[in-house]
Scaffold this active site. Structure first.
Site, PDB file in Angstrom:
ATOM      1  N   ASN A 139       0.884  -1.168   0.000  1.00 30.52           N
ATOM      2  CA  ASN A 139       0.000   0.000   0.000  1.00 30.52           C
ATOM      3  C   ASN A 139       0.919   1.215   0.000  1.00 30.52           C
ATOM      4  O   ASN A 139       1.476   1.574   1.031  1.00 30.52           O
ATOM      5  CB  ASN A 139      -0.896  -0.033   1.250  1.00 30.52           C
ATOM      6  CG  ASN A 139      -1.693   1.249   1.416  1.00 30.52           C
ATOM      7  OD1 ASN A 139      -1.859   2.015   0.468  1.00 30.52           O
ATOM      8  ND2 ASN A 139      -2.197   1.476   2.617  1.00 30.52           N
ATOM      9  N   TRP A 140       1.068   1.805  -1.182  1.00 28.58           N
ATOM     10  CA  TRP A 140       2.060   2.888  -1.306  1.00 28.58           C
ATOM     11  C   TRP A 140       1.606   4.179  -0.642  1.00 28.58           C
ATOM     12  O   TRP A 140       2.406   5.083  -0.453  1.00 28.58           O
ATOM     13  CB  TRP A 140       2.349   3.134  -2.794  1.00 28.58           C
ATOM     14  CG  TRP A 140       3.287   2.134  -3.406  1.00 28.58           C
ATOM     15  CD1 TRP A 140       3.802   1.017  -2.804  1.00 28.58           C
ATOM     16  CD2 TRP A 140       3.833   2.178  -4.726  1.00 28.58           C
ATOM     17  NE1 TRP A 140       4.637   0.360  -3.685  1.00 28.58           N
ATOM     18  CE2 TRP A 140       4.668   1.051  -4.872  1.00 28.58           C
ATOM     19  CE3 TRP A 140       3.695   3.047  -5.809  1.00 28.58           C
ATOM     20  CZ2 TRP A 140       5.365   0.783  -6.046  1.00 28.58           C
ATOM     21  CZ3 TRP A 140       4.378   2.785  -6.986  1.00 28.58           C
ATOM     22  CH2 TRP A 140       5.217   1.662  -7.096  1.00 28.58           C
ATOM     23  N   LYS A 141       0.315   4.298  -0.350  1.00 29.92           N
ATOM     24  CA  LYS A 141      -0.222   5.543   0.227  1.00 29.92           C
ATOM     25  C   LYS A 141       0.104   6.710  -0.709  1.00 29.92           C
ATOM     26  O   LYS A 141       0.096   6.538  -1.911  1.00 29.92           O
ATOM     27  CB  LYS A 141       0.309   5.738   1.649  1.00 29.92           C
ATOM     28  CG  LYS A 141       0.091   4.473   2.496  1.00 29.92           C
ATOM     29  CD  LYS A 141       0.353   4.661   3.954  1.00 29.92           C
ATOM     30  CE  LYS A 141       0.102   3.337   4.675  1.00 29.92           C
ATOM     31  NZ  LYS A 141       0.175   3.446   6.114  1.00 29.92           N
ATOM     32  N   HIS A 146      -9.303   1.815   4.548  1.00 27.20           N
ATOM     33  CA  HIS A 146      -8.053   1.918   5.309  1.00 27.20           C
ATOM     34  C   HIS A 146      -8.257   2.874   6.488  1.00 27.20           C
ATOM     35  O   HIS A 146      -8.989   3.855   6.378  1.00 27.20           O
ATOM     36  CB  HIS A 146      -6.924   2.420   4.401  1.00 27.20           C
ATOM     37  CG  HIS A 146      -5.592   2.316   5.049  1.00 27.20           C
ATOM     38  ND1 HIS A 146      -5.125   3.270   5.924  1.00 27.20           N
ATOM     39  CD2 HIS A 146      -4.644   1.346   4.991  1.00 27.20           C
ATOM     40  CE1 HIS A 146      -3.941   2.902   6.361  1.00 27.20           C
ATOM     41  NE2 HIS A 146      -3.622   1.742   5.818  1.00 27.20           N
ATOM     42  N   GLU A 192      -6.536   5.164   7.635  1.00 26.69           N
ATOM     43  CA  GLU A 192      -6.233   6.579   7.345  1.00 26.69           C
ATOM     44  C   GLU A 192      -7.414   7.250   6.670  1.00 26.69           C
ATOM     45  O   GLU A 192      -7.680   8.433   6.883  1.00 26.69           O
ATOM     46  CB  GLU A 192      -4.956   6.677   6.488  1.00 26.69           C
ATOM     47  CG  GLU A 192      -3.714   6.394   7.325  1.00 26.69           C
ATOM     48  CD  GLU A 192      -2.577   5.744   6.563  1.00 26.69           C
ATOM     49  OE1 GLU A 192      -2.581   5.777   5.318  1.00 26.69           O
ATOM     50  OE2 GLU A 192      -1.685   5.181   7.228  1.00 26.69           O
ATOM     51  N   GLU A 218      -5.827  -4.629  10.463  1.00 26.18           N
ATOM     52  CA  GLU A 218      -4.776  -3.645  10.716  1.00 26.18           C
ATOM     53  C   GLU A 218      -5.068  -2.890  12.004  1.00 26.18           C
ATOM     54  O   GLU A 218      -5.828  -1.915  11.996  1.00 26.18           O
ATOM     55  CB  GLU A 218      -4.702  -2.643   9.556  1.00 26.18           C
ATOM     56  CG  GLU A 218      -4.380  -3.282   8.224  1.00 26.18           C
ATOM     57  CD  GLU A 218      -3.668  -2.304   7.301  1.00 26.18           C
ATOM     58  OE1 GLU A 218      -2.576  -2.655   6.836  1.00 26.18           O
ATOM     59  OE2 GLU A 218      -4.170  -1.196   7.069  1.00 26.18           O
ATOM     60  N   GLY A 255       2.213   2.349  10.685  1.00 30.89           N
ATOM     61  CA  GLY A 255       3.178   3.421  10.509  1.00 30.89           C
ATOM     62  C   GLY A 255       3.863   3.847  11.798  1.00 30.89           C
ATOM     63  O   GLY A 255       4.541   4.871  11.843  1.00 30.89           O
ATOM     64  N   SER A 278       3.058  -2.116  10.313  1.00 31.01           N
ATOM     65  CA  SER A 278       4.499  -2.230  10.562  1.00 31.01           C
ATOM     66  C   SER A 278       5.039  -3.635  10.292  1.00 31.01           C
ATOM     67  O   SER A 278       5.963  -4.091  10.966  1.00 31.01           O
ATOM     68  CB  SER A 278       4.847  -1.773  11.985  1.00 31.01           C
ATOM     69  OG  SER A 278       4.476  -0.423  12.178  1.00 31.01           O
ATOM     70  N   GLY A 282       2.737  -1.180   4.237  1.00 31.26           N
ATOM     71  CA  GLY A 282       2.893   0.236   3.913  1.00 31.26           C
ATOM     72  C   GLY A 282       4.349   0.570   3.648  1.00 31.26           C
ATOM     73  O   GLY A 282       4.864   0.345   2.546  1.00 31.26           O
TER      74      GLY A 282
HETATM   75  P1  PGA Z   1       2.739   0.264   7.601  1.00 31.89           P
HETATM   76  O1  PGA Z   1       1.314   0.506   6.920  1.00 31.89           O
HETATM   77  O2  PGA Z   1       3.234  -1.067   7.086  1.00 31.89           O
HETATM   78  O3  PGA Z   1       3.604   1.417   7.140  1.00 31.89           O
HETATM   79  O4  PGA Z   1       2.518   0.248   9.068  1.00 31.89           O
HETATM   80  C1  PGA Z   1       0.422  -0.551   6.762  1.00 31.89           C
HETATM   81  C2  PGA Z   1      -0.847  -0.032   6.151  1.00 31.89           C
HETATM   82  O5  PGA Z   1      -1.216   1.106   6.481  1.00 31.89           O
HETATM   83  O6  PGA Z   1      -1.486  -0.705   5.348  1.00 31.89           O
END
Ligand code: PGA
Length: 256
Positions: free
Chosen positions: A13-15, A98, A100, A170, A176, A216, A237
């Site tokens: 997931n590149w965001k 997600h 976010e 998640e 993150g 993470s 991520g």
């Molecule tokens: P992260 O993000 O691996 O940077 O914690 C995971 C995600 O948000 O899907």
């Protein structure tokens, strides 16, 4: 049915990262590193990078996903993108709900459900995210919340469509932050998700659904996480922005 018959999916997931040129370069770097993986490999990228990603991934085992989808087919929804538009661009997967998006963009369990239905009706594979906050965990609501979010997201989804559903557990406190759930916490959370699916669709259908862990996950901890019976891969991520790290995670899932 056991984990051995479920296919693990490692999805990046590149965001909000990478331009089209950076997309081409990163996928070209990743391709030889993940070739021959014994799991599905997906990169979910920003809308503007989709064309470059689809082109760069051609002929490889990397599938391309988007990071969101609107629930209407077309119309006056400035800034939104429909499921049919994604399909027309060569997209096969889409991340929905997600944390976010829930936290910063007003996503609710209801809109997650609408987006999931739109994606599945268009033939996309939906990677639906669920997860508790630290406060909810500390209050003892993890199981209740994960089951509620899972069932809400899947309302109206048919048993046939369930085959195109991936749930990503998640924990919000692990995204993150560098704080990863322990392998046992990930396994337990994924187990709650699977139990919710079993309550709605039956044991057999639930056993066949891919349930990822995300938060993470990295080159160091992936092996232990994916070794757990309920962890069928991951939504990655930060570590999906580095070809070497991402390929180590893909390797771990191939062997897990
Ligand atoms: P992260 O993000 O691996 O940077 O914690 C995971 C995600 O948000 O899907």
């Amino acid at each position: 049915m056991k984990k051995s018959v479920r296919r693990a999916v490692i999805a990046g997931n590149w965001k909000m990262n990478n331009t089209p040129a950076q997309t081409t370069a990163l996928i070209n770097e990743m391709k030889p590193l993940v070739a021959g993986a014994d799991c599905d490999v997906v990169l979910c990228v920003p809308f503007v990078d989709i064309a470059a990603a689809v082109e760069a991934a051609k002929g490889s085992n990397i599938k391309i996903g988007a990071e969101n989808v609107h629930f209407k087919a077309s119309g006056a929804y400035t800034g939104e993108v429909s499921a049919d538009m994604l399909v027309a661009c060569g997209v096969e997967y889409v991340v929905i709900g997600h944390s976010e998006r829930r936290q910063y963009f007003g996503e609710t369990d209801q809109t997650v459900n609408l987006r999931s239905l739109a994606a599945l009706n268009a033939g996309l594979k939906a990677i639906i995210c669920v997860g508790e906050t630290l406060e909810q965990r500390e209050l003892g609501y993890t199981e209740t919340l994960l089951k509620y979010q899972t069932k809400m997201a899947l309302t109206g989804v048919t048993k046939e469509q369930l085959k195109n559903v991936i749930i990503a557990y998640e924990p919000v406190w692990a995204i993150g932050t560098g704080v990863t759930a322990t392998a046992d916490q990930a396994d337990e959370g994924n187990g709650f998700v699977r139990a919710a699916i079993a309550e709605a669709y039956g044991e057999e259908a639930a056993e066949a659904v891919t349930v990822q862990y995300g938060g993470s996950m990295n080159a160091k901890n992936a092996e232990e996480l994916v070794s757990k019976v309920n962890v069928d891969g991951g939504l990655i991520g930060g570590a999906s922005l580095k070809a070497a790290d991402f390929s180590v995670i893909v390797k771990a899932a191939s062997e897990g």
